[in-house]
Design a protein around this motif. Structure first.
Motif, PDB file in Angstrom:
ATOM      1  N   SER A   1       0.789  -0.765  -0.001  1.00 17.33           N
ATOM      2  CA  SER A   1      -0.220   0.230   0.295  1.00 17.33           C
ATOM      3  C   SER A   1       0.892   0.918  -0.054  1.00 17.33           C
TER       4      SER A   1
ATOM      5  N   ALA B   1       1.939   5.310   1.033  1.00 19.40           N
ATOM      6  CA  ALA B   1       1.263   6.913   1.718  1.00 19.40           C
ATOM      7  C   ALA B   1       1.584   8.124   1.367  1.00 19.40           C
TER       8      ALA B   1
ATOM      9  N   TYR C   1       9.925  -0.211   7.487  1.00 21.93           N
ATOM     10  CA  TYR C   1       8.401  -0.938   7.044  1.00 21.93           C
ATOM     11  C   TYR C   1       8.593   0.118   5.430  1.00 21.93           C
TER      12      TYR C   1
ATOM     13  N   GLN D   1       2.242  -3.528   3.304  1.00 29.94           N
ATOM     14  CA  GLN D   1       1.884  -4.215   4.290  1.00 29.94           C
ATOM     15  C   GLN D   1       0.474  -3.685   3.391  1.00 29.94           C
TER      16      GLN D   1
ATOM     17  N   SER E   1      -3.478  -2.927   2.179  1.00 33.37           N
ATOM     18  CA  SER E   1      -4.541  -1.881   2.459  1.00 33.37           C
ATOM     19  C   SER E   1      -5.184  -1.855   3.774  1.00 33.37           C
TER      20      SER E   1
ATOM     21  N   LEU F   1      -1.538  -1.439   9.377  1.00 34.99           N
ATOM     22  CA  LEU F   1      -1.311   0.246   8.814  1.00 34.99           C
ATOM     23  C   LEU F   1      -1.233   1.407   9.954  1.00 34.99           C
TER      24      LEU F   1
ATOM     25  N   ILE G   1       2.134   2.180  11.414  1.00 36.81           N
ATOM     26  CA  ILE G   1       2.716   2.497  10.470  1.00 36.81           C
ATOM     27  C   ILE G   1       2.365   3.886  10.422  1.00 36.81           C
ATOM     28  N   TYR G   2       1.141   4.220  10.768  1.00 34.43           N
ATOM     29  CA  TYR G   2       0.235   5.434  10.647  1.00 34.43           C
ATOM     30  C   TYR G   2       1.370   6.044  11.442  1.00 34.43           C
TER      31      TYR G   2
ATOM     32  N   SER H   1      -3.188   5.007   2.379  1.00 30.56           N
ATOM     33  CA  SER H   1      -3.937   4.142   3.083  1.00 30.56           C
ATOM     34  C   SER H   1      -3.639   3.904   4.418  1.00 30.56           C
ATOM     35  N   PRO H   2      -2.138   3.783   5.454  1.00 26.22           N
ATOM     36  CA  PRO H   2      -1.925   4.440   6.439  1.00 26.22           C
ATOM     37  C   PRO H   2      -2.855   5.140   7.290  1.00 26.22           C
TER      38      PRO H   2
ATOM     39  N   LYS I   1      -6.725   4.100   7.173  1.00 25.39           N
ATOM     40  CA  LYS I   1      -6.738   3.095   7.957  1.00 25.39           C
ATOM     41  C   LYS I   1      -7.225   3.801   9.677  1.00 25.39           C
TER      42      LYS I   1
END
Length: 360
Positions: free
Chosen positions: A82, A84, A107, A129, A131, A136, A139-140, A163-164, A167
């Motif tokens: 995915s 970002a 990541y 990762q 989506s 995620l 990760i965000y 995506s992060p 989510k």
């Protein structure tokens, strides 16, 4: 013949509920202690064992589509990554510093900087990762921490998308609103309406407490069945559905019993006799309605989708527990223990004089 069988069934159910209510009013402290102990054990089990997933793929059956996705994840990862996006306003040095910081994260597969000729620099980062993955969210949080450090150092503004971010804000944003505000608004509305209707604060408070007990028991059962026996995580929306539904259903069932209890009190019965009579009269209606609702939700278990199976078990078990155990046992015990305080603070003297004759 059919009417005779139905009448006999109602009669047996009434007798069973009556015996439960009589047991509760004769031993109220014992009943309350047992319920508190079981609830404490169920809550402890929940806190120690619940594993929430926000990934719907994890609670889907092993269809060809899920098998195919699993193959992509395990053997062809570059087809399932995915993306970002980080936007930096008006500072090339900050953009380059952020790009280097992002590339250093384990990541991140690769990252590139773009400039559209205006006042914005855009970093496109591919993360390892898919989506829908639960991973995620951390990760965000990591991306936000890195971006905040660069923003403070260079005095720039950084925005994060992709995506992060999707989510994180969809899941945590919803959870913060629901568990931080909506659930309290629902409880407050119930308490206010019931306080006005029943002219008591203690009755709605007791109602909310007993409903939460039923929810705790059913959640513990659902987690045991799916996580321990089947190895399937709990989908994050399942507790939301359960709490929202049972708060309304439990209110309806409780109103039937307490309204009849109040009528019997006004007719001159003691607290013990009044609550036993209330359970006898309203019990078949309450349990009949509960069975219909429980069976309707239990039919969801026929689905191959585990999300629906979890909802089926959680809702059906909570309704059965609430109507067949909590209402005929715990509610009479609490009512007898509270005595005249059931009607606090809008104490009605005519009801109070009768209520005070019963022994807690």
């Amino acid at each position: 013949m059919a009417h005779g069988i139905e009448a006999k069934s109602v009669e047996l159910r009434t007798a069973f509920l009556s015996r439960m209510a009589k047991f509760a009013v004769d031993r109220p402290r014992l009943v309350v202690t047992i319920f508190l102990a079981i609830t404490a054990l169920a809550l402890t089990y929940l806190l120690l064992n619940i594993r929430i997933t926000t990934d719907p793929v994890q609670v889907m059956p092993n269809t060809p589509a899920k098998v195919g996705l699993s193959l992509l994840i395990n053997y062809f990862r570059n087809y399932d990554y995915s993306t970002a996006y980080l936007v930096i306003y008006g500072n090339k040095s900050a953009a380059l510093a952020l790009l280097n910081a992002i590339k250093g994260q384990d990541y991140v597969i690769n990252a590139a900087l773009s400039y559209n000729g205006s006042d914005m620099y855009i970093i496109t980062a591919t993360v390892n990762q898919q989506s829908l993955s639960d991973k995620l969210i951390p990760i965000y949080l990591s991306l936000r921490e890195v971006a905040n450090e660069v923003a403070r150092e260079y005095g720039s503004k950084v925005l994060i998308g992709g995506s992060p971010a999707d989510k994180y804000y969809f899941v945590l944003g919803f959870e913060r609103e629901y568990y931080g505000l909506i659930i309290y608004v629902m409880i407050a509305i119930n308490i206010v309406i019931l306080t006005i209707y029943m002219r008591s604060v203690m009755i709605p408070l007791r109602l909310v407490a007993t409903v939460l007990m039923s929810i705790t028991w059913s959640l513990a059962l659902t987690i045991f069945v799916f996580q321990e026996l089947m190895g399937i995580q709990t989908y994050w929306l399942m507790p939301v559905i359960l709490i929202s539904l049972l708060l309304s259903v439990g209110t309806d069932y409780d109103l039937f019993i307490v309204s009849r209890f109040r009528e019997e009190i006004s007719n001159g019965l003691s607290d013990k006799d009044a609550i036993v009579r209330a359970v006898e009269v309203t019990g078949p209606v309450v349990t009949g309605a509960a069975l219909v609702l429980a069976m309707a939700f239990a039919s969801l278990a026929l689905s191959s989708i585990y999300i629906l199976k979890q909802v089926a078990l959680a809702v059906a078990s909570s309704v059965i527990i609430d109507s067949f155990i909590v209402r005929p046992l715990l509610v009479p015990a609490i009512i007898v223990l509270l005595g005249k305080w059931n009607w606090w603070p809008f104490y009605n003297k005519s009801i109070g004089a009768i209520s005070s004759t019963s022994e807690p």
